[in-house]
Design a protein around this motif. Structure first.
Motif, PDB file in Angstrom:
ATOM      1  N   ARG A 290       0.839  -1.218   0.000  1.00  0.00           N
ATOM      2  CA  ARG A 290       0.000   0.000   0.000  1.00  0.00           C
ATOM      3  C   ARG A 290       0.866   1.257   0.000  1.00  0.00           C
ATOM      4  O   ARG A 290       0.572   2.235  -0.677  1.00  0.00           O
ATOM      5  N   ALA A 291       1.939   1.233   0.783  1.00  0.00           N
ATOM      6  CA  ALA A 291       2.840   2.397   0.821  1.00  0.00           C
ATOM      7  C   ALA A 291       3.505   2.601  -0.531  1.00  0.00           C
ATOM      8  O   ALA A 291       3.660   3.742  -1.003  1.00  0.00           O
ATOM      9  N   LEU A 292       3.889   1.481  -1.175  1.00  0.00           N
ATOM     10  CA  LEU A 292       4.533   1.591  -2.475  1.00  0.00           C
ATOM     11  C   LEU A 292       3.566   2.127  -3.534  1.00  0.00           C
ATOM     12  O   LEU A 292       3.927   2.976  -4.362  1.00  0.00           O
ATOM     13  N   GLU A 293       2.320   1.647  -3.516  1.00  0.00           N
ATOM     14  CA  GLU A 293       1.320   2.138  -4.480  1.00  0.00           C
ATOM     15  C   GLU A 293       1.000   3.606  -4.232  1.00  0.00           C
ATOM     16  O   GLU A 293       0.826   4.388  -5.177  1.00  0.00           O
ATOM     17  N   ALA A 294       0.917   4.005  -2.939  1.00  0.00           N
ATOM     18  CA  ALA A 294       0.610   5.405  -2.630  1.00  0.00           C
ATOM     19  C   ALA A 294       1.749   6.325  -3.034  1.00  0.00           C
ATOM     20  O   ALA A 294       1.523   7.448  -3.511  1.00  0.00           O
ATOM     21  N   ALA A 295       2.989   5.864  -2.868  1.00  0.00           N
ATOM     22  CA  ALA A 295       4.144   6.718  -3.181  1.00  0.00           C
ATOM     23  C   ALA A 295       4.366   6.858  -4.689  1.00  0.00           C
ATOM     24  O   ALA A 295       4.798   7.917  -5.160  1.00  0.00           O
ATOM     25  N   THR A 296       4.078   5.779  -5.438  1.00  0.00           N
ATOM     26  CA  THR A 296       4.377   5.805  -6.875  1.00  0.00           C
ATOM     27  C   THR A 296       3.162   6.076  -7.740  1.00  0.00           C
ATOM     28  O   THR A 296       3.306   6.493  -8.903  1.00  0.00           O
ATOM     29  N   GLY A 297       1.945   5.825  -7.249  1.00  0.00           N
ATOM     30  CA  GLY A 297       0.747   5.966  -8.063  1.00  0.00           C
ATOM     31  C   GLY A 297       0.592   4.843  -9.062  1.00  0.00           C
ATOM     32  O   GLY A 297      -0.086   5.011 -10.081  1.00  0.00           O
ATOM     33  N   VAL A 298       1.208   3.702  -8.825  1.00  0.00           N
ATOM     34  CA  VAL A 298       1.178   2.549  -9.715  1.00  0.00           C
ATOM     35  C   VAL A 298       0.482   1.394  -9.008  1.00  0.00           C
ATOM     36  O   VAL A 298       0.702   1.157  -7.817  1.00  0.00           O
ATOM     37  N   GLU A 299      -0.353   0.684  -9.755  1.00  0.00           N
ATOM     38  CA  GLU A 299      -1.005  -0.501  -9.204  1.00  0.00           C
ATOM     39  C   GLU A 299      -0.055  -1.687  -9.323  1.00  0.00           C
ATOM     40  O   GLU A 299       0.420  -2.015 -10.421  1.00  0.00           O
ATOM     41  N   ILE A 300       0.216  -2.328  -8.196  1.00  0.00           N
ATOM     42  CA  ILE A 300       1.149  -3.458  -8.157  1.00  0.00           C
ATOM     43  C   ILE A 300       0.320  -4.736  -8.028  1.00  0.00           C
ATOM     44  O   ILE A 300      -0.409  -4.938  -7.051  1.00  0.00           O
ATOM     45  N   ILE A 301       0.434  -5.593  -9.042  1.00  0.00           N
ATOM     46  CA  ILE A 301      -0.353  -6.825  -9.094  1.00  0.00           C
ATOM     47  C   ILE A 301       0.569  -8.003  -8.774  1.00  0.00           C
ATOM     48  O   ILE A 301       1.516  -8.286  -9.519  1.00  0.00           O
TER      49      ILE A 301
END
Length: 515
Positions: free
Chosen positions: A229-240
């Motif tokens: 969640r932190a990575l998606e919030a920081a980058t704006g990329v959806e990680i699947i």
């Protein structure tokens, strides 16, 4: 007697008087004889002076008189000449008046003749009208049609014939124009394409991040998913993260954000420390690196193309195009290719290649906005160029390359043509299957709308449309007109890369069976 002579006489007289006075006065003290001698001498001198002055006065008088006589003679001669000229003019006027009277008389005679002929013409016209009306009645009786019906039928027949002839004539003119006018254009375009060869790269909306083992997936997800969640919030990329072995999918329409997420993930995995604080630190660090790399790519691109004096913000937008694709074609490679094509074509046409290159590089700058923009990319790019004080012809070429503003210079059509050349090259762009099938069906259904058309086939990836017509319903001239009409409708109603060739096939088959 003139004034100098009078003055001379008076002076002589005065001298005589003065001498006499002097002699009288002196005579009182001097002897009488001397005084008399002086008086005589003075009288003699006065007489001599008097005669001399009188002679001069006579000569002057005779000179003035001769000049006066000469002047009077000249005046008399001038008056005589004037009288002669006046007499000549009077004679000429008299002659003109006589000619005028003769012509006036002739005009009167002509008027009488014209009136007589007019009456004769009116009479003949009435006779002709009566004759015409009788003939029209006879024709209506013979043909069984009224005058208005015959006229309407004739007009319709002439209109149909004129339309067919006009379409054939237009077709011939267009073919001739293509043969003559396209000769040099084809030469320039072919030379331009041959001199530019840029490979096309394909970008997707996803990036696959490879990992060594599936154990790393759990560390990336973190406790209760806080790391992902932190990575998606920081980058704006959806990680699947799914069951795909040794792979994580990064999904985002912004290639820059995907690249930041990929590099951040790579550093986090290599470092081994994965937690929200570390994630934010690494993402910020990678963000700065990407920004620097974008500026470096923009500067290197402008140097390679020989474009100088570009604003730093425009250079940044050029660098961002490296991470943007259009129909699968990398935007930066496309813009570089268009810039080179424009420079070559402008040089062939005698224009400034530097301006053409600059406009070609910036023509799609509106596709990489800093934020969300509702304007078309051509208009947005034109606004950006105007903001950073680019030349008016460059701004117009950017805004007009999709016909969204009116073209005001020769650079605008060059940008439009080179953009089409780069985008329409085989393999340069890819198209979604659904859009491709839809375009093919629209082409075929458009041709089927016309009467006499039996079948239509879109071939060569939609770059040629073949239309089969019935020979009994469509003539050769009408088939030419049909091809022209369909091509115009495709051009005005449909959007397509490159060009579409329309071929109308009219075939008559006679079949007989021998038993």
């Amino acid at each position: 007697m003139d004034t100098p002579t009078l003055i001379t006489i008076i002076a002589s007289f005065a001298a005589l008087v003065i001498g006499y006075v002097i002699a009288t006065v002196v005579g009182k003290s001097i002897q009488k004889n001397k005084a008399l001698e002086i008086i005589k001498k003075a009288e003699a001198d006065a007489e001599i002076i008097k005669e001399k002055k009188m002679l001069q006065a006579r000569e002057k008088f005779h000179q003035l008189k001769s000049e006066h006589d000469k002047h009077v003679n000249e005046k008399n001669k001038s008056l005589a000449d004037g009288e002669n000229r006046i007499k000549q003019k009077e004679l000429q006027l008299t002659s003109k008046i006589e000619d005028y009277k003769k012509k006036e008389h002739e005009i009167e005679n002509l008027k009488k003749n014209v009136l007589d002929q007019k009456e004769l013409v009116e009479k003949r016209r009435e006779d002709l009208e009566k004759m015409h009306s009788r003939q029209v009645q006879q024709l209506e009786t013979i043909a069984g049609l009224s005058k208005e019906d015959a006229k309407s039928q004739l007009v319709e027949a002439l209109k149909a014939e004129a339309k067919t002839n006009a379409l054939s004539y237009i077709q011939e003119i267009m073919e001739e124009a293509k043969l003559n006018a396209n000769k040099e254009a084809k030469k320039i375009v072919l030379q331009t394409i041959q001199r530019v060869g840029v490979e096309a790269s394909v970008e997707n909306a996803i990036t696959v991040f490879n990992i060594e083992s599936d154990e790393i997936k759990g560390r990336i997800i973190g406790r209760e998913g806080r790391n992902i969640r932190a990575l998606e919030a920081a980058t704006g990329v959806e990680i699947i993260i799914d069951d795909t072995p040794e792979a994580i999918v990064l999904s985002c329409f912004d290639p820059v954000k995907r690249e930041i997420a990929r590099l951040a993930l790579h550093q986090l995995v290599m470092d081994g420390r994965i937690h929200p604080a570390r994630i934010e630190e690494v993402v910020n660090k990678v963000q700065k690196q990407i920004d620097e790399e974008i500026m470096e790519i923009g500067k290197r691109t402008t140097i390679d193309l020989g474009i100088h004096g570009l604003h730093s913000d425009l250079i940044r937008h050029v660098g961002k195009m490296r991470y943007r694709s259009s129909y699968g074609q990398n935007l930066l490679q496309h813009s570089r290719e268009v810039a080179n094509l424009c420079g070559i074509m402008a040089a062939e046409l005698g224009l400034n290649p530097k301006i053409a290159k600059r406009a070609g590089l910036l023509h799609d700058i509106g596709k990489v906005p800093d934020g969300e923009s509702e304007m078309p990319h051509a208009i947005y790019g034109m606004k950006l160029a105007e903001k950073y004080k680019e030349k008016p012809e460059i701004c117009n070429a950017i805004g007009a390359h999709h016909d969204e503003v009116e073209m005001t210079s020769l650079y605008a059509p060059i940008i439009q043509v080179c953009d089409a050349i780069s985008g329409a090259r085989p393999g340069a762009r890819r198209e979604m299957t659904e859009n491709y099938i839809k375009r093919i069906k629209e082409l075929e259904s458009l041709a089927m709308e016309y009467p006499g058309v039996t079948k239509s086939y879109a071939i060569q990836a939609g770059r040629e449309l073949r239309v089969l017509v019935e020979s009994e319903k469509v003539t050769d001239a009408e088939s030419d007109a049909l091809a022209f009409t369909i091509s115009n409708r495709i051009q005005t109603e449909m959007t397509y890369p490159g060009q579409v060739k329309v071929t109308v096939i009219r075939e008559k088959r006679s079949v007989a069976v021998a038993k």
